[in-house]
Scaffold this motif. Structure first.
Motif, short mmCIF file in Angstrom:
data_model
loop_
_atom_site.label_atom_id
_atom_site.label_comp_id
_atom_site.label_asym_id
_atom_site.label_seq_id
_atom_site.Cartn_x
_atom_site.Cartn_y
_atom_site.Cartn_z
N VAL A 234 -2.34 4.50 31.92
CA VAL A 234 -3.02 3.33 31.37
C VAL A 234 -4.50 3.69 31.22
O VAL A 234 -5.30 3.51 32.14
N SER A 235 -4.83 4.25 30.05
CA SER A 235 -6.20 4.71 29.81
C SER A 235 -6.44 4.87 28.32
O SER A 235 -5.49 4.97 27.52
N GLU A 236 -7.69 4.91 27.96
CA GLU A 236 -8.06 5.14 26.56
C GLU A 236 -7.53 6.49 26.09
O GLU A 236 -6.97 6.60 24.98
N GLU A 237 -7.71 7.51 26.92
CA GLU A 237 -7.29 8.85 26.54
C GLU A 237 -5.80 8.92 26.25
O GLU A 237 -5.37 9.53 25.26
N THR A 238 -5.01 8.28 27.10
CA THR A 238 -3.56 8.30 26.89
C THR A 238 -3.18 7.50 25.66
O THR A 238 -2.33 7.93 24.87
N ALA A 239 -3.78 6.34 25.47
CA ALA A 239 -3.48 5.54 24.28
C ALA A 239 -3.79 6.32 23.01
O ALA A 239 -2.99 6.31 22.06
N ARG A 240 -4.92 6.99 22.97
CA ARG A 240 -5.27 7.79 21.80
C ARG A 240 -4.26 8.92 21.58
O ARG A 240 -3.80 9.16 20.46
N ALA A 241 -3.91 9.62 22.65
CA ALA A 241 -2.95 10.72 22.54
C ALA A 241 -1.58 10.22 22.11
O ALA A 241 -0.87 10.89 21.34
N MET A 242 -1.18 9.04 22.58
CA MET A 242 0.10 8.46 22.18
C MET A 242 0.12 8.15 20.68
O MET A 242 1.08 8.49 19.98
N ALA A 243 -0.93 7.52 20.17
CA ALA A 243 -0.98 7.17 18.75
C ALA A 243 -0.99 8.42 17.88
O ALA A 243 -0.26 8.52 16.89
N ALA B 251 1.98 12.46 14.57
CA ALA B 251 2.36 13.87 14.38
C ALA B 251 3.87 14.08 14.44
O ALA B 251 4.39 15.02 13.83
N HIS B 252 4.58 13.23 15.17
CA HIS B 252 6.02 13.39 15.36
C HIS B 252 6.84 12.43 14.50
O HIS B 252 7.98 12.08 14.84
N SER B 253 6.27 11.98 13.40
CA SER B 253 6.97 11.06 12.50
C SER B 253 6.54 11.35 11.07
O SER B 253 5.71 12.22 10.83
N LYS C 152 0.82 -1.21 0.00
CA LYS C 152 0.00 0.00 0.00
C LYS C 152 0.85 1.26 0.00
O LYS C 152 0.32 2.38 0.01
N GLY C 153 2.17 1.10 0.05
CA GLY C 153 3.06 2.25 0.05
C GLY C 153 2.97 3.09 1.31
O GLY C 153 3.11 4.32 1.26
N LEU C 154 2.75 2.42 2.45
CA LEU C 154 2.57 3.13 3.71
C LEU C 154 3.76 2.92 4.66
O LEU C 154 4.42 1.89 4.61
N MET C 155 3.95 3.90 5.52
CA MET C 155 4.96 3.80 6.58
C MET C 155 4.24 3.79 7.93
O MET C 155 3.19 4.41 8.09
N MET C 156 4.82 3.07 8.89
CA MET C 156 4.23 2.96 10.22
C MET C 156 5.18 3.50 11.29
O MET C 156 6.37 3.68 11.06
N THR C 157 4.60 3.74 12.45
CA THR C 157 5.35 4.05 13.65
C THR C 157 4.61 3.39 14.81
O THR C 157 3.44 3.04 14.69
N ALA C 158 5.32 3.24 15.93
CA ALA C 158 4.70 2.67 17.12
C ALA C 158 5.12 3.47 18.33
O ALA C 158 6.28 3.87 18.45
N ALA C 159 4.17 3.71 19.22
CA ALA C 159 4.42 4.36 20.50
C ALA C 159 4.17 3.30 21.56
O ALA C 159 3.03 2.89 21.78
N ASP D 122 9.09 3.89 9.98
CA ASP D 122 9.76 5.19 10.07
C ASP D 122 10.56 5.30 11.35
O ASP D 122 11.74 5.57 11.34
N ARG D 123 9.90 5.06 12.48
CA ARG D 123 10.56 5.15 13.78
C ARG D 123 9.64 4.57 14.84
O ARG D 123 8.46 4.38 14.62
N GLY D 124 10.23 4.34 16.01
CA GLY D 124 9.46 3.87 17.14
C GLY D 124 9.74 4.76 18.34
O GLY D 124 10.81 5.35 18.46
N PHE D 125 8.76 4.85 19.21
CA PHE D 125 8.86 5.64 20.43
C PHE D 125 8.67 4.71 21.62
O PHE D 125 7.60 4.11 21.75
N VAL D 126 9.66 4.59 22.47
CA VAL D 126 9.50 3.85 23.72
C VAL D 126 9.32 4.91 24.79
O VAL D 126 10.26 5.61 25.15
#
Length: 164
Positions: A79-88, A93-95, A21-28, A51-55
């Motif tokens: 450990v919450s929905e709000e934080t998981a959403r903000a992390m993703a 936004a930072h990649s 699909k010509g896509l790049m991924m990242t993980a937080a 592209d990159r990963g964030f630990v």
């Protein structure tokens, strides 16, 4: 599924799907500590899609690297929905990635509570021009290694489903 070698085919399928699909991924990643990116980079050719990963294990890292708002962490916790959403969304936004997955949870053996027990993991997947998706899993207190492996497997699946 606690044997990480069993996750290689999932990672390979994700890499192939991203390439097609010509896509790049990242993980937080928080409780998985980079495991998702490690699995992806085991696959030859993954440099074309990762592209990159964030630990971001600490709250400070979540704020500094992903711009997770301090008030979200104070109000909802790491450990919450709000934080998981903000992390993703922050990882996106930072990649240079087109899609992002985030993982934050309690792998144990300690750190759990009645409200947030060991084995609770929140995931989110975000993509450019896509609505952010959330999933919460309660894997139970089956050991740190098992929770981390199950979390990585779930993250790979969520990301694969996002790009279908």
């Amino acid at each position: 599924m606690t044997d990480l070698t069993q996750l290689r085919p999932r990672a390979e399928a994700l890499v192939l799907k991203l390439k097609s699909k010509g896509l790049m991924m990242t993980a937080a990643e928080s409780c998985t500590g980079g495991l998702v990116c490690a699995l992806v980079t085991e696959i030859p050719g993954s440099s074309a899609v990762l592209d990159r990963g964030f630990v971001t294990y600490s709250n400070e890292a979540k704020m500094d690297m992903l711009a997770v708002p301090a008030d979200v962490l104070a109000r909802a916790g790491a450990v919450s929905e709000e934080t998981a959403r903000a992390m993703a969304e922050g990882a996106l936004a930072h990649s240079r990635a087109d899609v992002a997955v985030s993982i934050t949870g309690i792998a144990g053996p300690g750190g759990g509570s009645t409200e947030k027990p060991v084995g609770l993991v929140h995931f989110a997947a975000a993509g450019k021009d896509r609505q952010t998706r959330h999933l919460a899993c309660r894997f139970g207190d089956q050991g740190r290694d098992a929770i981390r492996a199950l979390s990585a497997a779930t993250a790979l699946e969520i990301l694969s489903n996002l790009i279908d």
